[in-house]
Design a protein around this motif. Structure first.
Motif, PDB file in Angstrom:
ATOM      1  N   GLY A  27       0.635  -1.318   0.024  1.00  0.00           N
ATOM      2  CA  GLY A  27      -0.065  -0.077  -0.001  1.00  0.00           C
ATOM      3  C   GLY A  27       0.940   1.131  -0.043  1.00  0.00           C
ATOM      4  O   GLY A  27       0.337   2.446  -0.693  1.00  0.00           O
ATOM      5  N   GLU A  28       1.914   1.343   0.745  1.00  0.00           N
ATOM      6  CA  GLU A  28       2.734   2.434   0.868  1.00  0.00           C
ATOM      7  C   GLU A  28       3.384   2.727  -0.615  1.00  0.00           C
ATOM      8  O   GLU A  28       3.484   4.217  -0.728  1.00  0.00           O
ATOM      9  N   ASN A  29       3.488   1.833  -1.564  1.00  0.00           N
ATOM     10  CA  ASN A  29       4.124   1.971  -2.667  1.00  0.00           C
ATOM     11  C   ASN A  29       2.983   2.705  -3.646  1.00  0.00           C
ATOM     12  O   ASN A  29       3.178   3.351  -4.666  1.00  0.00           O
ATOM     13  N   LEU A  30       1.869   2.056  -3.508  1.00  0.00           N
ATOM     14  CA  LEU A  30       0.604   2.664  -4.368  1.00  0.00           C
ATOM     15  C   LEU A  30       0.163   3.923  -4.065  1.00  0.00           C
ATOM     16  O   LEU A  30      -0.296   4.671  -5.092  1.00  0.00           O
ATOM     17  N   ALA A  31       0.159   4.422  -2.688  1.00  0.00           N
ATOM     18  CA  ALA A  31      -0.367   5.474  -2.356  1.00  0.00           C
ATOM     19  C   ALA A  31       0.098   6.863  -3.107  1.00  0.00           C
ATOM     20  O   ALA A  31      -0.778   7.649  -3.612  1.00  0.00           O
ATOM     21  N   PRO A  32       1.297   7.001  -3.486  1.00  0.00           N
ATOM     22  CA  PRO A  32       1.789   8.309  -4.227  1.00  0.00           C
ATOM     23  C   PRO A  32       1.227   8.049  -5.662  1.00  0.00           C
ATOM     24  O   PRO A  32       0.964   9.125  -6.320  1.00  0.00           O
ATOM     25  N   LEU A  59      -2.448  10.344  -9.770  1.00  0.00           N
ATOM     26  CA  LEU A  59      -3.456  10.073 -10.517  1.00  0.00           C
ATOM     27  C   LEU A  59      -4.852  10.804 -10.186  1.00  0.00           C
ATOM     28  O   LEU A  59      -5.365  11.470 -10.888  1.00  0.00           O
ATOM     29  N   MET A  60      -5.148  11.061  -9.014  1.00  0.00           N
ATOM     30  CA  MET A  60      -6.097  12.119  -8.503  1.00  0.00           C
ATOM     31  C   MET A  60      -6.255  13.055  -8.739  1.00  0.00           C
ATOM     32  O   MET A  60      -6.802  13.998  -8.913  1.00  0.00           O
ATOM     33  N   ASP A  61      -4.983  13.575  -8.568  1.00  0.00           N
ATOM     34  CA  ASP A  61      -4.424  15.039  -8.830  1.00  0.00           C
ATOM     35  C   ASP A  61      -4.394  15.276 -10.247  1.00  0.00           C
ATOM     36  O   ASP A  61      -5.070  16.571 -10.484  1.00  0.00           O
ATOM     37  N   VAL A  87     -12.564   8.937  -8.344  1.00  0.00           N
ATOM     38  CA  VAL A  87     -12.652   8.570  -7.002  1.00  0.00           C
ATOM     39  C   VAL A  87     -12.168   7.145  -6.871  1.00  0.00           C
ATOM     40  O   VAL A  87     -12.230   6.249  -7.663  1.00  0.00           O
ATOM     41  N   VAL A  88     -11.073   6.823  -5.766  1.00  0.00           N
ATOM     42  CA  VAL A  88     -10.504   5.588  -5.563  1.00  0.00           C
ATOM     43  C   VAL A  88     -10.939   5.033  -4.358  1.00  0.00           C
ATOM     44  O   VAL A  88     -11.211   5.787  -3.366  1.00  0.00           O
ATOM     45  N   ASP A  89     -11.056   3.655  -4.366  1.00  0.00           N
ATOM     46  CA  ASP A  89     -11.445   2.710  -3.224  1.00  0.00           C
ATOM     47  C   ASP A  89     -10.395   1.817  -3.452  1.00  0.00           C
ATOM     48  O   ASP A  89     -10.385   0.649  -4.062  1.00  0.00           O
ATOM     49  N   LEU A  90      -9.483   1.847  -2.363  1.00  0.00           N
ATOM     50  CA  LEU A  90      -8.060   1.164  -2.131  1.00  0.00           C
ATOM     51  C   LEU A  90      -8.420   0.118  -1.260  1.00  0.00           C
ATOM     52  O   LEU A  90      -8.466   0.485   0.023  1.00  0.00           O
ATOM     53  N   ALA A 143       4.417   3.825 -15.150  1.00  0.00           N
ATOM     54  CA  ALA A 143       5.406   4.867 -15.177  1.00  0.00           C
ATOM     55  C   ALA A 143       5.978   4.853 -13.966  1.00  0.00           C
ATOM     56  O   ALA A 143       7.114   5.115 -13.818  1.00  0.00           O
ATOM     57  N   ALA A 144       5.283   4.360 -12.877  1.00  0.00           N
ATOM     58  CA  ALA A 144       5.966   4.352 -11.393  1.00  0.00           C
ATOM     59  C   ALA A 144       7.097   3.130 -11.250  1.00  0.00           C
ATOM     60  O   ALA A 144       7.989   3.330 -10.850  1.00  0.00           O
ATOM     61  N   PHE A 145       6.702   2.019 -12.050  1.00  0.00           N
ATOM     62  CA  PHE A 145       7.373   1.097 -11.599  1.00  0.00           C
ATOM     63  C   PHE A 145       8.270   0.232 -12.756  1.00  0.00           C
ATOM     64  O   PHE A 145       9.182  -0.172 -12.530  1.00  0.00           O
ATOM     65  N   GLY A 146       7.665   0.449 -13.931  1.00  0.00           N
ATOM     66  CA  GLY A 146       8.210  -0.099 -15.118  1.00  0.00           C
ATOM     67  C   GLY A 146       7.600  -1.176 -15.859  1.00  0.00           C
ATOM     68  O   GLY A 146       6.365  -1.233 -15.521  1.00  0.00           O
ATOM     69  N   ASP A 147       8.202  -1.722 -16.718  1.00  0.00           N
ATOM     70  CA  ASP A 147       7.533  -3.008 -17.280  1.00  0.00           C
ATOM     71  C   ASP A 147       7.900  -4.519 -17.008  1.00  0.00           C
ATOM     72  O   ASP A 147       7.772  -5.345 -17.920  1.00  0.00           O
TER      73      ASP A 147
END
Length: 328
Positions: free
Chosen positions: A103-108, A113-115, A121-124, A289-293
């Motif tokens: 979760g800590e990696n997904l939060a940013p 994305l929301m910005d 609206v996100v439901d994590l 974009a955040a993690f790669g392929d």
């Protein structure tokens, strides 16, 4: 009756496993919800639910039909969204699931994305269990695994190295393992899901060494193990995505880096390749974009950043599990 509305009602009953809950969400009466489902069952000639006074469960035909209904509804939503530039923007509720410790990696990623898309609206939902994306109405799941079973479309994002790690405070007290076999004499922590990781298989130059750990703490929460490890209580076996900040800050040091442990792959999984809604497309692009392929480990320090501490074992250090004498 409206076949499309029948399908929409059926899907919400299936996802919520309650006729009454679906009625409230759809702003229909319970009788109307039952009528829609009955009409659908009559039309296709199959029972979709097994119903009792206590629960509602999909039949085998219901599970197959749910998947097809979701494809149809996604296609309908995609067609609606494609009419006009305004409607094509990512909007609505994006349901995402991931392991608790990811979760800590997904939060940013989600924050960015929301910005960029204020109408999203996100439901994590963070959980270590394997979530059924179709039955629970989830758009995208992030899975950390060595391999997948092919149930869903999978997009590789990253590799994550598995490593034994410890804090300088532990090394000062108990010394530093020099070989994999030394871990049997050290205090180790083990993650328990999906099963306890109490034995490790190290490889080097084609040779394998298996070591049974001396486990002094078990948990299904990786952060709990990392917190105890930072305080010098024991060593932890953890994936790189949990330790990047600690490794870069020097609070944690990887051990036995000349040996390899079986690592993990990080995937984005989603039910269908076709008819992806804009909200899903932009999220998948943001993950890439955040993690790669899937070809590299974005969390492991660059070469030279994991230099080990001095490898000495002073004679006055007690063995793990013994109490250190207090000095005046």
């Amino acid at each position: 009756m409206d076949p499309l509305l029948d399908m929409q009602v059926f899907v919400r009953v299936a996802q919520l496993a309650r006729f009454a809950a679906a009625a409230r969400e759809l702003q229909l009466s319970p009788a109307a919800v039952t009528k829609h489902v009955n009409a659908l069952e009559a039309r296709i000639g199959a029972r979709l639910f097994d119903r009792t006074t206590r629960q509602v469960a999909l039949t085998e035909a219901g599970r197959v039909y749910l998947e097809r209904c979701l494809e149809c509804l996604h296609a309908f939503e995609d067609a609606q969204a494609s009419i006009g530039e305004l409607a094509a923007r990512p909007t609505g509720l994006l349901r995402v699931t991931a392991p608790i410790d990811f979760g800590e990696n997904l939060a940013p990623v989600l924050a960015g994305l929301m910005d960029s898309h204020p109408e999203l609206v996100v439901d994590l939902r963070l959980s270590n269990r394997v979530v059924d994306l179709v039955e629970e109405g989830v758009d995208v799941g992030v899975r950390v695994a060595r391999s997948l079973d092919g149930t869903y479309v999978a997009r590789p994002l990253a590799r994550s190295r598995l490593a034994v790690m410890g804090a300088p405070a532990y090394f000062r007290r108990y010394g530093r393992p020099q070989r994999p076999e030394d871990l049997a004499q050290h205090r180790c922590f083990a993650f328990t899901e999906p099963r306890p990781m109490q034995e490790l298989a190290f490889t080097r130059a084609g040779q394998e060494t298996r070591v049974k750990l001396n486990v002094v703490m078990l948990s299904n929460n990786g952060e709990a193990l990392m917190t105890a490890m930072r305080r010098g209580v024991g060593l932890v076996v953890a994936p790189s995505f949990m330790a990047r900040n600690d490794l870069e800050a020097g609070q944690v040091q990887p051990l036995l880096t000349e040996w390899s442990l079986p690592g993990f792959c990080v995937y984005a999984v989603y039910p269908h390749r076709r008819y992806l809604l804009p909200k899903v497309r932009v999220f998948l692009d943001a993950l890439a974009a955040a993690f790669g392929d899937g070809s590299r480990d974005p969390w492991w320090p660059e070469p030279g950043a994991d230099a080990p501490v001095a490898r000495r074992r002073p004679a006055q250090h007690p063995r793990p599990g013994t109490r250190r004498a207090r000095t005046a």
